[in-house]
Design an enzyme around this catalytic site. Sequence first.
Site, short mmCIF file in Angstrom:
data_model
loop_
_atom_site.label_atom_id
_atom_site.label_comp_id
_atom_site.label_asym_id
_atom_site.label_seq_id
_atom_site.Cartn_x
_atom_site.Cartn_y
_atom_site.Cartn_z
N LYS A 1 -52.33 104.13 -32.47
CA LYS A 1 -53.34 103.26 -31.83
C LYS A 1 -54.75 103.79 -32.13
CE LYS A 1 -50.01 101.68 -28.46
NZ LYS A 1 -49.38 101.82 -27.16
N GLN B 1 -49.76 104.58 -21.51
CA GLN B 1 -48.50 104.60 -22.26
C GLN B 1 -47.32 104.73 -21.27
OE1 GLN B 1 -48.85 104.28 -25.69
NE2 GLN B 1 -46.66 103.94 -25.67
N ASP C 1 -52.82 95.31 -22.53
CA ASP C 1 -51.38 95.23 -22.72
C ASP C 1 -50.81 93.97 -22.07
OD1 ASP C 1 -50.31 97.24 -24.29
OD2 ASP C 1 -50.20 98.70 -22.66
#
Length: 283
Positions: free
Chosen positions: A51, A95, A118
């Site tokens: 990322k 995460q 997300d």
Amino acid sequence: MTIIDGKKVSAQVKEQVAEETKQLKAKGITPGLAVILVGDDPASRVYVNNKKKACELVGFNSVEYALPATTTQEELLSLVDELNNRKDINGILCQLPLPNGLDDAAVIEAISLLKDVDAFHKQNVGRIMLGDYDFLPCTPAGIMEMLHAYDISVDGKKCVVIGRSNIVGKPMAMLLLHENGTVTICHSHTKNLSEITREADILVAAIGKAKFVTADMVKDGAVVIDVGMNRDENNKLCGDVDFENVKDKCSFITPVPGGVGPMTIATLMKNTLKAAKLQNSIK
Ligand code: NAP
């Protein structure tokens, strides 16, 4: 049979994002993504590094918070709060899964809706159901973008999604439905799975079990999308689909690696760019 090139499509998406980022920078705005990693899971570390690399490529600022597994819920929530209030941070992602003792749902809900790149926050999930959203979850949205890039129409097709996770399976089914697919979702309690998958014009495997989908489960000419990221008996990265034996039955198939994975990251870049625009009232 065509092997769908997720690397190529993702490179095109990132190029487009980089171009738009240049224009934003000319207005004095540099999109910024904050990535929070708690604990030292090696797979999560690889995803976070990828990322970061993608952010550099498209011209974003990225800030990484690598916290020890001993981090408390309060400490994590306080970091999210700080990032919610920072003008230079447009997207926040944590995460998942978090180490034991930390509450994934509470952390996701603490992220500002406008920075939820997300698209895991329950209000954003609800908006996806209604088809009225700012952000789509990165993996399913990346898959849709890949289908579009290869002119694969979903309209009227029988679509079967194996897996019903909140991150992949459920939103995937919803996006296929939005494009007029006739969608069946399968999971570990599904009876006669092979009978159902053999009906699929478009089969999406999001299970997390190496080479689970075998040739006898796939209809001739099907489009097969493999979301899985597993290690095989030789510790080699592989998907949920037995690629070597399935590929010749398909019209299109995604490889692992080089299929869905790169698209997930490219979509994260798109979402972060959109977040920066939304927060600066730019269309
Ligand atoms: P997950 O939360 O573990 O969900 C797995 C799903 O598979 C569950 O719904 C489970 O059913 C179902 N399942 C398990 N065994 C089954 C069986 N024998 N028959 C039918 N269904 C079965 O996993 P996830 O987060 O969705 O991820 C799935 C895979 O995609 C993993 O390999 C993950 O690493 C990978 N992934 C890749 C990307 C990418 O960017 N490429 C992104 C996210 C995830 P139940 O609900 O009944 O338990």
